[in-house]
Design an enzyme around this catalytic site. Structure first.
Site, PDB file in Angstrom:
ATOM      1  N   HIS A 161      84.734  -6.483  71.426  1.00 11.44           N
ATOM      2  CA  HIS A 161      84.137  -5.374  70.983  1.00 11.44           C
ATOM      3  C   HIS A 161      83.188  -4.800  71.980  1.00 11.44           C
ATOM      4  O   HIS A 161      82.685  -5.718  72.814  1.00 11.44           O
ATOM      5  CB  HIS A 161      83.455  -5.510  69.653  1.00 11.44           C
ATOM      6  CG  HIS A 161      82.177  -6.688  69.863  1.00 11.44           C
ATOM      7  ND1 HIS A 161      82.569  -7.987  70.026  1.00 11.44           N
ATOM      8  CD2 HIS A 161      80.972  -6.604  69.826  1.00 11.44           C
ATOM      9  CE1 HIS A 161      81.421  -8.479  70.246  1.00 11.44           C
ATOM     10  NE2 HIS A 161      80.473  -7.629  69.900  1.00 11.44           N
ATOM     11  N   ASP A 176      79.123  -3.574  71.617  1.00 14.56           N
ATOM     12  CA  ASP A 176      78.081  -3.806  70.583  1.00 14.56           C
ATOM     13  C   ASP A 176      77.877  -2.262  69.790  1.00 14.56           C
ATOM     14  O   ASP A 176      77.572  -1.082  70.397  1.00 14.56           O
ATOM     15  CB  ASP A 176      76.790  -4.204  71.265  1.00 14.56           C
ATOM     16  CG  ASP A 176      77.046  -5.491  71.373  1.00 14.56           C
ATOM     17  OD1 ASP A 176      77.726  -6.237  70.815  1.00 14.56           O
ATOM     18  OD2 ASP A 176      76.185  -6.088  72.610  1.00 14.56           O
ATOM     19  N   HIS A 195      83.169  -7.386  75.024  1.00 15.84           N
ATOM     20  CA  HIS A 195      82.862  -8.771  75.280  1.00 15.84           C
ATOM     21  C   HIS A 195      83.644  -9.479  73.817  1.00 15.84           C
ATOM     22  O   HIS A 195      83.771  -8.785  72.961  1.00 15.84           O
ATOM     23  CB  HIS A 195      81.838  -9.085  75.241  1.00 15.84           C
ATOM     24  CG  HIS A 195      80.541  -8.488  74.469  1.00 15.84           C
ATOM     25  ND1 HIS A 195      80.245  -7.441  74.683  1.00 15.84           N
ATOM     26  CD2 HIS A 195      79.970  -9.204  73.642  1.00 15.84           C
ATOM     27  CE1 HIS A 195      79.335  -7.317  73.412  1.00 15.84           C
ATOM     28  NE2 HIS A 195      79.218  -8.453  72.664  1.00 15.84           N
ATOM     29  N   ARG A 232      69.546 -11.953  70.729  1.00 21.62           N
ATOM     30  CA  ARG A 232      69.803 -10.810  71.463  1.00 21.62           C
ATOM     31  C   ARG A 232      68.664  -9.778  71.587  1.00 21.62           C
ATOM     32  O   ARG A 232      68.359  -9.219  70.322  1.00 21.62           O
ATOM     33  CB  ARG A 232      71.077 -10.500  71.151  1.00 21.62           C
ATOM     34  CG  ARG A 232      71.858  -9.370  72.057  1.00 21.62           C
ATOM     35  CD  ARG A 232      73.147  -9.235  71.584  1.00 21.62           C
ATOM     36  NE  ARG A 232      73.015  -7.879  70.839  1.00 21.62           N
ATOM     37  CZ  ARG A 232      74.158  -7.407  70.124  1.00 21.62           C
ATOM     38  NH1 ARG A 232      75.109  -8.025  69.898  1.00 21.62           N
ATOM     39  NH2 ARG A 232      74.070  -6.108  69.286  1.00 21.62           N
TER      40      ARG A 232
END
Ligand code: SIN
Length: 293
Positions: free
Chosen positions: A120, A122, A269, A284
């Site tokens: 995907h 993000d 990723h 994150r």
């Protein structure tokens, strides 16, 4: 999976080299196509303009950059992210107490799932999806828990001219509803009435590099608009398989106190959950982006 074999040398030739040497950091490429480890920089210290310029340059040239042995407090992690733009608040994920900008990335033996197990980009369901994400992993399993990154420039450039022509001008629907509803119940996160949904070009142009990148992903892209459903399914299936070719990828092996900073506009990723029952944990920070064009 496509082999890209065609005779006459590799079908994908990167041709990308840096003509600007680095002065303040060392840049060690993982592959010629994607990924580089940066050294000679301590992100807990104030950085000069030149250091920030070179981090920008390294990100633009390598799409995802990695830092080792960094010791950042939460506020320093957030401040590093803010340097690259306003922070993006995740529409669903849990965050550190008092810090909506610090998304929790955590899996242990009791987790029903781990973050990012499928390919995907993000929150691509957002009308203005994040430009970048800065993941700081503090606790690592003894082995495993790698993250794979893939260049969507390379995936686009390796398509045939016929396919590029076909995709030109097409848009696709990205939908967060079936991804996010109930996803974080194990963290005690209550569902929202709605999750983002957006229509984006299938091929986007990067605002900094001017390069074209494929912008559909298995995680969020549901259908191509304006073509019959079976055609959309066939084309998306082909593109998802094509972009997962290892030729376009690098694989990052985490150690404690490592940071990965990726550009969501030109990469996808996928995180490996191969370390059960061990713990992998970190935060994150995500940076707002622009409407893809
Ligand atoms: C994510 O998709 O942000 C998670 C990536 C990772 O845990 O490596």
């Amino acid at each position: 999976m496509s082999t890209l074999r065609g005779g006459g040398g590799p079908r994908y030739k990167t041709g990308q080299t840096s003509d600007r040497p680095y002065e303040t950091i060392a840049v060690d490429k993982l592959t010629p196509i994607i990924g580089a480890e940066l050294s000679g920089i301590d992100l807990s210290q104030p950085l000069s303009n030149r250091q920030f310029e070179e981090i920008h340059q390294a990100l633009a040239e390598n799409l995802v950059i990695f830092f080792r042995e960094q010791h950042l407090a939460d506020e320093q992690h957030l401040a590093f992210g803010r340097h690259f733009g306003e922070l993006h608040i995740h529409p669903a994920a849990p965050h550190a107490p008092g810090h909506p900008g610090l998304m929790i990335i955590h899996a242990d033996k009791d987790s029903p799932r781990a973050n990012g197990e499928g390919w995907h980009s993000d929150v691509s369901c957002d009308p203005e999806p994040p430009m970048g994400s800065i993941l700081y992993i503090r606790t690592c399993p003894p082995h495993g828990g790698d993250t794979l990154f893939a260049s969507m420039y390379a995936a686009y450039e390796a398509l045939s001219d016929r396919m590029k022509q076909y995709l030109d001008g097409l848009t696709a629907i990205h939908d967060g509803e079936d991804v996010y509803r109930g996803l974080y119940a194990n963290f005690g996160v209550a569902d929202k009435p709605d999750y983002p949904r957006a229509e984006h070009p299938v091929v986007r142009t990067h605002p900094v590099t001017g390069r074209k990148a494929l912008y559909v992903n298995r995680g969020f892209t549901r259908r191509i608009t304006g073509v019959p459903r079976d055609e959309s399914e066939g084309i998306l299936r082909y593109l998802f398989e094509h972009m997962e070719n290892p030729l376009f990828q690098c694989r990052f092996r985490w150690r404690e106190n490592s940071i990965a900073f990726w550009d969501n506009r030109c990469t996808q990723h996928r995180a490996m959950w191969d370390y059960w029952p061990h713990i992998r944990s970190g935060h994150r920070v995500t940076i707002k982006g622009e409407k893809p064009v």
